[in-house]
Structures are given as C-alpha cells and as structure tokens.
Design a protein around this motif. Structure first.
Motif, PDB file in Angstrom:
ATOM      1  N   VAL A  52       8.089  27.038  31.063  1.00 20.73           N
ATOM      2  CA  VAL A  52       7.518  28.139  31.836  1.00 20.73           C
ATOM      3  C   VAL A  52       8.072  29.441  31.276  1.00 20.73           C
ATOM      4  O   VAL A  52       9.293  29.619  31.202  1.00 20.73           O
ATOM      5  N   MET A  54       8.731  32.894  32.194  1.00 17.78           N
ATOM      6  CA  MET A  54       8.871  33.420  33.555  1.00 17.78           C
ATOM      7  C   MET A  54       9.327  34.875  33.573  1.00 17.78           C
ATOM      8  O   MET A  54      10.394  35.209  33.040  1.00 17.78           O
ATOM      9  N   THR A  67      12.643  30.187  39.088  1.00 14.89           N
ATOM     10  CA  THR A  67      13.330  29.404  38.053  1.00 14.89           C
ATOM     11  C   THR A  67      14.214  28.348  38.685  1.00 14.89           C
ATOM     12  O   THR A  67      14.243  27.191  38.255  1.00 14.89           O
ATOM     13  N   VAL A  70      12.032  25.460  39.870  1.00 19.11           N
ATOM     14  CA  VAL A  70      11.469  24.691  38.757  1.00 19.11           C
ATOM     15  C   VAL A  70      12.529  23.800  38.120  1.00 19.11           C
ATOM     16  O   VAL A  70      12.291  22.623  37.823  1.00 19.11           O
ATOM     17  N   VAL A  78      12.736  26.641  31.393  1.00 22.29           N
ATOM     18  CA  VAL A  78      12.301  27.997  31.716  1.00 22.29           C
ATOM     19  C   VAL A  78      12.862  28.998  30.713  1.00 22.29           C
ATOM     20  O   VAL A  78      14.066  29.020  30.447  1.00 22.29           O
ATOM     21  N   ALA A  98      18.019  28.648  33.782  1.00 23.93           N
ATOM     22  CA  ALA A  98      17.096  29.002  32.700  1.00 23.93           C
ATOM     23  C   ALA A  98      17.662  28.560  31.354  1.00 23.93           C
ATOM     24  O   ALA A  98      18.869  28.608  31.125  1.00 23.93           O
TER      25      ALA A  98
END
Length: 215
Positions: A52, A54, A67, A70, A78, A98
């Motif tokens: 992703v 983001m 984040t 996810v 991410v 992340a």
C-alpha cells in the motif's frame, strides 16, 4: 514478479500522477485507489495487495492509523508517502509498522525503485530522512542514547547482531550478503529471526533500533 499496489492519497490529482508513474512500470500493477484512510484499509482487506502506497494526511482515518491497521492484520506491506519529513511522521509511521518512508518530492524513478525495494521485503527510508536520523543519533552523547536491553541482545546470535548492525547502516540484503560473505537467502533468514526475537514488525524498525542502541 509483479508487485500489486494499492494507492491511498486524498488529493485526486496527486493520486492520478502516482498511478500514472506506477503503471509505466511493467512489473508493477495498480490494483486499487483510495481517497481516505478508512477506504484504504477496506480495500486492503478486499484486494490483498502486496504493498500500500500510503499518504500520511488523509480524511476519516490518517495514514499512520491506517498503516497500523493494515500491518496489524497482515494485509500488505506499507510504503508511506508524504510531503513532510518531521520526526513525528517518521517515527509514527515506523512505530505503526511501515516498511518504508518516502517524500513526495521523490523523482519518478526513485519512487518505482522504492516500490520494488519494499516489494522484495526490504525496508526503505528516504535518503534525506535517513541522513537526518543518523546525524541526530550520532550527535547524541553515548550516555544519552537508550542502552540496549541485555535480555534482548542475548537472544541474538553473533551473526544476527552483525546483521542488525548492517541494518542500522541502511544496507540492503545484497549489501549485507557481500559485507558478511554469506548468501542473500541466509541474510533474509537472519533478518526474519532477529525481527521475531526483538518483536519488531519491519526491518526499518530494526534499523532505527540499531541506531538508537549505537550498534
């Protein structure tokens, strides 16, 4: 390998530009677009992308919170993209799990390289941010840096400590393999094991921890 990417960005013009850049690469597929954090999480659950991309500042649910969801649900890696390089955003994104942090003024080629890097399972922080973080830690007196937790370090083998040190220097798996004279697959194994032992979500978190500990 094709990297399936979900783009989460609230500004439609910026989102369109990102999608255009990503679709120019034959090994990257844009599988969805979201204009807010809640939609990004919902689409991640539905589409299960590899990554992703983001944005940090989004309506309904900010990028850091999105984040966190996810990553917690193990929906995708991410790569956080923002116009800001303030510590609160960097550390907030990293604490959320992340795998990378990139500034929006990044060139198109660097964006594609970053997506590929995170897609390979490696972490990435924008060079400008990395230099600032390293300078910050290097400028601290040794006594002021957080001391390594003895119990945590004792869990790591000698090789795992060496790999952790290399992560702190921002090295990729290939660079670690060359430096430590081992196969890249072996490096990946060591990284996975040390992340599990230190209860970290990403190699970028390990890199920051290594810098904090002065390893």
């Amino acid at each position: 390998m094709t990297i399936r990417v979900l783009v989460a960005e609230d500004q439609s013009a910026v989102r369109a530009g990102l999608v255009l850049i990503l679709r120019s690469a034959p090994d990257i597929e844009v599988v969805g677009e979201a204009g807010d954090g809640e939609r990004a999480v919902a689409l991640a659950r539905e589409l299960r992308p590899d990554l992703v991309l983001m944005d940090v500042q989004m309506p309904r649910l900010d990028g850091v919170s999105a984040t966190r969801q996810v990553v917690a649900e193990k929906l995708a890696d991410v790569l956080v993209l923002t116009t800001f390089d303030l510590d609160e955003y960097v550390f907030g994104a990293l604490r959320a799990g992340a795998s990378g942090f990139l500034l929006k003024n990044t060139e198109a080629r660097e964006l594609l390289d970053a997506v590929r890097t995170v897609g390979r399972g490696e972490g990435l922080i924008a060079p400008a941010v990395t230099r600032r973080l390293i300078a910050e830690f290097a400028g601290q007196p040794a006594a002021s840096r957080p001391a390594p937790e003895p119990a945590a370090l004792e869990q790591l083998t000698r090789r795992e400590r060496e790999v952790l040190s290399c992560l702190g220097g921002g090295l990729s798996n290939a660079e670690i393999a060359r430096r430590l004279d081992m196969a890249e697959a072996t490096v990946k194994t060591h990284v996975s094991r040390l992340l599990a032992k230190l209860e970290l979500r990403s190699r970028v978190q390990a890199a920051v921890l290594a810098q904090e500990w002065g390893i």
